[in-house]
Design an enzyme around this catalytic site. Structure first.
Site, PDB file in Angstrom:
ATOM      1  N   GLU A  86       0.846  -1.111  -0.062  1.00 17.00           N
ATOM      2  CA  GLU A  86      -0.023   0.028   0.141  1.00 17.00           C
ATOM      3  C   GLU A  86       0.897   1.398  -0.021  1.00 17.00           C
ATOM      4  O   GLU A  86       0.616   1.970   0.934  1.00 17.00           O
ATOM      5  CB  GLU A  86      -0.965  -0.194   1.172  1.00 17.00           C
ATOM      6  CG  GLU A  86      -1.908  -1.180   1.170  1.00 17.00           C
ATOM      7  CD  GLU A  86      -3.251  -0.934   2.028  1.00 17.00           C
ATOM      8  OE1 GLU A  86      -3.101   0.005   3.040  1.00 17.00           O
ATOM      9  OE2 GLU A  86      -4.206  -1.450   1.804  1.00 17.00           O
ATOM     10  N   GLU A  92      -6.406  -7.931  -0.624  1.00 21.56           N
ATOM     11  CA  GLU A  92      -6.582  -7.942   0.698  1.00 21.56           C
ATOM     12  C   GLU A  92      -8.234  -7.694   0.832  1.00 21.56           C
ATOM     13  O   GLU A  92      -8.716  -6.863   0.085  1.00 21.56           O
ATOM     14  CB  GLU A  92      -5.948  -6.752   1.399  1.00 21.56           C
ATOM     15  CG  GLU A  92      -4.630  -7.044   1.913  1.00 21.56           C
ATOM     16  CD  GLU A  92      -3.929  -6.052   2.815  1.00 21.56           C
ATOM     17  OE1 GLU A  92      -4.737  -5.282   3.282  1.00 21.56           O
ATOM     18  OE2 GLU A  92      -2.630  -5.995   2.527  1.00 21.56           O
TER      19      GLU A  92
HETATM   20  C1  GAL Z   1      -4.413  -2.803   4.932  1.00 24.81           C
HETATM   21  C2  GAL Z   1      -2.768  -3.018   5.169  1.00 24.81           C
HETATM   22  C3  GAL Z   1      -2.776  -4.476   5.929  1.00 24.81           C
HETATM   23  C4  GAL Z   1      -3.675  -4.319   6.969  1.00 24.81           C
HETATM   24  C5  GAL Z   1      -5.036  -3.856   6.739  1.00 24.81           C
HETATM   25  C6  GAL Z   1      -6.049  -3.976   7.886  1.00 24.81           C
HETATM   26  O1  GAL Z   1      -4.737  -1.528   4.500  1.00 24.81           O
HETATM   27  O2  GAL Z   1      -2.366  -3.271   3.863  1.00 24.81           O
HETATM   28  O3  GAL Z   1      -1.316  -4.736   6.124  1.00 24.81           O
HETATM   29  O4  GAL Z   1      -2.890  -3.276   7.913  1.00 24.81           O
HETATM   30  O5  GAL Z   1      -5.137  -2.680   6.135  1.00 24.81           O
HETATM   31  O6  GAL Z   1      -7.229  -3.568   7.422  1.00 24.81           O
END
Ligand code: GAL
Length: 694
Positions: free
Chosen positions: A150, A303
């Protein structure tokens, strides 16, 4: 894309947090197989575990994880660890830490906070990446490079300031030119030496936009620097980095070309009180944007949460059906990979209560694990769609970070609570089109529009001559161009177009002149009247209206309140073989829907008419079309499926004809193997895996 013959399924995996407990690591592999996982992103924040002190590498644990993956037939999306800096590196070289606008350097710690320019950090990341590539180039588990995490934000240190100056010199050549395009005669801002140029001054709106462009370029060059050793040593392993949807400071159209495939992170916040269908359609917008960034090809959902997040104000658990639907929604929109954050909850750190496939309890008996196993089973049956693109839509919508940045940097003209009026306008129009049953592709100002019937450009506030020309040509050649309030106010330097809005010289194309803007209070009821708005022939305006003169355009609706009464607000105009439509106000939601129903009928767009919040998506697969039908609503809805047989994914039931869709229902058609599988409803797993004592 990583080579895949099925939808890949997995999670962010942080074995580096469990090196003290090998039993956990061994069990992870068994649990991954049990949940139906195929892959994982490994070691995103594992730099210290790989290099505990300068030049000392400890790859042993990762060797073991990679070998276990290979033995289990799992694929590794191996991460480069630049997303967070080792303490030793950060203390040894403080210049790798970011400096804020206030000139203060951040302390060590946190993450995603490295300087984008620091030659030291660039060298260090390239070095560790080279070591990783040398070590695992031939490893059978290696499927993809997951670059950092990110990437976002900016740094205002002296190194960045100097590199910004160099960037400006390259862009403008002379201070004279820079002073002219930044309009620096205003308030004595004329620069007489490059060194005087700050990295931030909200009163110089041209600077604000150029700073965002520069920081964006720095991110891309940082990424390229990270990828160079990987591409040299593992030319066949694709590189990606996980995007953040419509994140403010990252113009992903510029990143897409540098990467081998497009990945995104999506966390729609479940809320049992709002209108779930609106949120789901906003997520469809983001998914469509990813499809656009991927050039219409499949992309990776890198994710999402298997249950709740922990960073919201009210972290609701997903209601039954929501999780499966969210995952399938991504696949229906072209995702070939579904990964979670996170595989296992850690015991400490600020994400220990974030949703995970494996809970602190440690086994496979949890509700969430059961849901994830269901998702694994369903995804396994969707192999026929893998590698195939969803159908191209007839309508394209432009999403342009440049317009967003220019609008944000301008003081006025915008209204409403949102800090992001631009994206809000795009999402509103996208939702309205989808509610009218019209499919939409998200494209950039540079996408080839030939083949599209219509292009929608909500609030395209900044417009270059080149873009205006391309859109005009598209229209003259028979296309339909729909533009809205806040169109064509400024050029790419954020300088107002002269000669009347919309510019540049688009008055003739739209047959109108937008003379002034008026802002509305929330409780102001500004009536808009037109035949397209149902029997009452009325809707109302929100936030912002423009006072328009028709200059050849046909008036389809007028303002009917205050001293605006009688002014045209929706206009239609011939342009070559095509037509333009202009909406000079932010319409109430129902009004925007009505407009698109009208448009679809007028220009002959194909529509799939379903109850509100019910969405059908089609992805053409190896064995023909695979259709997804979703009820995004929190309530049951009745639909007529006609003669086609769909299968409800929660209980395997076959549905045809008039069918009641349950809240958050997901139905599928065209996947034969799914019909053979027994119910996918949650069943306790027969033999829970007990954790072995450490
Ligand atoms: C994302 C990030 C992850 C984790 C996740 C939690 O933005 O890439 O590492 O922190 O959020 O929701």
């Amino acid at each position: 894309m990583p080579a895949c013959e099925r939808v890949l399924y997995g999670a962010d995996y942080n074995p580096d947090q469990w090196l003290h407990d090998d039993a956990v690591l061994r069990n992870d592999i068994a649990l991954m197989r049990r949940v139906g996982a195929t892959s994982a992103s490994i070691g995103i924040f594992s730099w210290t575990a790989l290099e505990p002190s300068p030049g000392v590498y400890t790859f042993g644990w990762l060797d073991e994880v990679m070998d276990r993956f290979a033995q289990a037939g799992l694929r590794a999306f191996l991460a480069t660890p630049s997303g967070s800096k080792p303490m030793w590196l950060s203390e040894l070289h403080p210049e790798i830490r970011r400096v804020g606008r206030d000139g203060r350097r951040e302390p060590s710690g946190g993450r995603h906070n490295h300087c984008l320019t620091s030659p030291m950090y660039r060298a260090a990341t390239a070095r560790i990446n080279r070591e990783l590539a040398l070590r695992y180039a031939q490893h059978p588990a290696l499927a993809l490079w997951h670059i950092g995490n990110e990437f976002n934000g900016d740094c205002h240190c002296e190194l960045c300031k100097h590199s910004f100056h160099a960037w400006l010199r390259r862009r403008y050549g002379s201070l004279d030119r820079l002073n002219r395009v930044w309009w620096t005669s205003f308030w004595n801002h004329t620069f007489t030496d490059w060194s005087q140029i700050p990295t931030h001054d909200p009163s110089i709106d041209g600077l604000c936009v150029d700073w965002l462009r520069y920081s964006n370029d720095q991110h891309v060059s940082f990424l390229e620097n990270e990828m160079a050793p990987l591409r040299e040593l593992t030319p066949d392993v694709p590189c990606t980095t996980n995007f953040m949807g419509t994140n403010r400071a990252t113009n992903y159209w510029r990143w897409a070309g540098a990467l081998d495939c497009i990945s995104n992170d999506v966390y729609p916040m479940p809320d049992d009180r709002d209108d779930a269908w609106r949120r789901a359609l906003s997520t469809d917008f983001t998914h469509s944007l990813m499809r656009g960034l991927a050039g219409g090809k499949p992309w990776l959902l890198m994710e999402c949460s298997p249950s709740s997040v922990n960073w919201g104000k009210i972290n609701k658990l997903k209601r039954p059906g929501v999780h499966l639907q969210e995952v399938l929604q991504a696949v229906a929109n072209g995702a070939d990979v579904v990964h979670y954050f996170q595989w296992r909850k850690g015991c400490g750190g600020c994400e220990k209560f974030h949703g995970a496939v494996v809970d602190h309890e440690g086994g496979d008996g949890s509700r969430v694990f059961g849901e994830c196993a269901e998702v694994g089973r369903v995804l396994a049956s969707l192999s026929p769609v893998v590698g195939f693109s969803p159908r191209r839509a007839a309508v394209a919508m432009i999403y342009d970070w440049e317009a967003r940045w220019a609008l944000e940097a301008s003081v006025g003209p915008k209204a409403g609570d949102s800090g992001d009026r631009y994206t809000e306008a795009c999402i509103e129009h996208f939702r309205a089109l989808r509610t009218a049953g019209v499919e939409v592709d998200l494209v950039s100002v540079e996408t080839d529009l030939s083949g599209y019937r219509a292009v929608i450009t909500p609030a395209l506030y900044s417009l270059s001559e080149a873009t205006a020309r391309r859109l005009t040509t598209f229209t003259e050649q028979g296309g339909v161009w729909v533009a809205t309030y806040l169109t064509g106010y400024v050029d790419p330097h954020n300088l107002c177009w002269r000669g009347g809005f919309p510019g540049p010289r688009l008055r003739e194309v739209f047959g109108l002149w937008n003379e002034e803007v008026d802002y509305l209070h929330d409780d102001e009821n500004t009536i808009i009247r037109g035949d397209m708005f149902g029997r009452a022939r009325e809707t109302h305006a929100l936030d912002i209206i423009e006072r328009i003169h028709a200059e050849g355009a046909r008036v389809l609706a007028t303002l009917e309140s205050d001293f605006h009464t009688g002014l045209p607000v929706i206009l239609r105009h011939h342009c070559g073989n095509g037509e333009t439509f202009y909406l000079g106000a932010r319409l109430a939601e129902a009004g925007t829907w009505a407009f698109y129903e009208f448009l679809a009928a007028e220009i002959g767009l194909e529509r799939t008419v379903l109850p509100r919040g019910v969405v059908r998506k089609c992805r053409v697969g190896a064995d023909g079309p695979v259709e997804f039908l979703f009820n995004y609503n929190r309530r049951s809805v009745e639909v007529d499926l006609g003669p086609h047989t769909f299968h409800r994914l929660t209980d395997g039931q076959a549905c045809r004809g008039t069918t009641t869709l349950l809240p958050y229902d997901s139905l599928l058609r065209g996947v034969s193997r799914l019909q053979d599988t027994e119910t996918t409803a949650h069943r306790p797993i027969a033999q829970p895996i007990a954790l072995q004592p450490s």
